[in-house]
Design a protein around this motif. Structure first.
Motif, PDB file in Angstrom:
ATOM      1  N   THR A 118       0.845  -1.186   0.000  1.00  0.00           N
ATOM      2  CA  THR A 118       0.000   0.000   0.000  1.00  0.00           C
ATOM      3  C   THR A 118       0.885   1.242   0.000  1.00  0.00           C
ATOM      4  OG1 THR A 118      -1.671  -1.185   1.269  1.00  0.00           O
ATOM      5  CG2 THR A 118      -1.838   1.202   1.227  1.00  0.00           C
TER       6      THR A 118
ATOM      7  N   TYR B 210       0.952   5.620   0.083  1.00  0.00           N
ATOM      8  CA  TYR B 210       0.272   6.881   0.365  1.00  0.00           C
ATOM      9  C   TYR B 210       1.225   8.002  -0.023  1.00  0.00           C
ATOM     10  CZ  TYR B 210      -2.843   4.150   3.362  1.00  0.00           C
ATOM     11  OH  TYR B 210      -3.733   3.228   3.841  1.00  0.00           O
TER      12      TYR B 210
ATOM     13  N   ARG C 149      -4.628   9.410   9.764  1.00  0.00           N
ATOM     14  CA  ARG C 149      -5.549   8.853   8.764  1.00  0.00           C
ATOM     15  C   ARG C 149      -4.968   7.609   8.119  1.00  0.00           C
ATOM     16  NH1 ARG C 149      -8.856  13.241   5.433  1.00  0.00           N
ATOM     17  NH2 ARG C 149     -10.230  11.453   5.286  1.00  0.00           N
TER      18      ARG C 149
ATOM     19  N   ASP D 296      -6.695   3.884   8.444  1.00  0.00           N
ATOM     20  CA  ASP D 296      -7.369   3.648   7.170  1.00  0.00           C
ATOM     21  C   ASP D 296      -8.061   2.284   7.190  1.00  0.00           C
ATOM     22  OD1 ASP D 296      -8.196   3.272   4.566  1.00  0.00           O
ATOM     23  OD2 ASP D 296      -6.225   3.575   3.674  1.00  0.00           O
ATOM     24  N   PRO D 297      -9.387   2.258   7.115  1.00  0.00           N
ATOM     25  CA  PRO D 297     -10.100   0.985   7.191  1.00  0.00           C
ATOM     26  C   PRO D 297      -9.941   0.126   5.935  1.00  0.00           C
ATOM     27  CG  PRO D 297     -11.647   2.754   6.744  1.00  0.00           C
ATOM     28  CD  PRO D 297     -10.296   3.393   6.982  1.00  0.00           C
ATOM     29  N   TYR D 298      -9.451   0.703   4.849  1.00  0.00           N
ATOM     30  CA  TYR D 298      -9.306  -0.036   3.597  1.00  0.00           C
ATOM     31  C   TYR D 298      -7.929  -0.652   3.412  1.00  0.00           C
ATOM     32  CZ  TYR D 298     -13.623   2.388   2.662  1.00  0.00           C
ATOM     33  OH  TYR D 298     -14.898   2.865   2.754  1.00  0.00           O
ATOM     34  N   ARG D 299      -7.001  -0.321   4.298  1.00  0.00           N
ATOM     35  CA  ARG D 299      -5.632  -0.847   4.177  1.00  0.00           C
ATOM     36  C   ARG D 299      -5.552  -2.223   4.806  1.00  0.00           C
ATOM     37  NH1 ARG D 299      -0.947  -0.308   7.557  1.00  0.00           N
ATOM     38  NH2 ARG D 299      -2.150   1.059   8.889  1.00  0.00           N
ATOM     39  N   SER D 300      -4.926  -3.129   4.102  1.00  0.00           N
ATOM     40  CA  SER D 300      -4.725  -4.471   4.621  1.00  0.00           C
ATOM     41  C   SER D 300      -3.360  -4.553   5.301  1.00  0.00           C
ATOM     42  CB  SER D 300      -4.772  -5.487   3.475  1.00  0.00           C
ATOM     43  OG  SER D 300      -4.373  -6.752   3.932  1.00  0.00           O
TER      44      SER D 300
END
Length: 64
Positions: free
Chosen positions: A3, A5, A23, A27-31
């Motif tokens: 990922t 950023y 943030r 981040d709720p979408y990061r694995s």
């Protein structure tokens, strides 16, 4: 897949950089499957800002 950023143009405002790091951390979408994300710092970080020294310190520490 790693990922990435990108954070740009903080202009010496350390509170903005801290907010962006938070943030990223939440981040709720990061694995977490692929480990720590890569944070890319671009743009003006110390240009004309009130807390440029704190911004430099935060960047040197890296994101959480």
């Amino acid at each position: 897949m790693k990922t990435f950023y990108a954070i740009g143009d903080i202009h010496g405002r350390d509170y903005l950089l801290e907010k962006m790091y938070l943030r990223i951390e939440t981040d709720p979408y990061r694995s977490n499957e692929y480990g720590k994300p890569v944070v890319i710092h671009i743009g003006d970080y110390i240009d004309g800002g009130p807390n440029s020294d704190k911004v430099v310190d935060l960047v040197m520490k890296g994101s959480p």
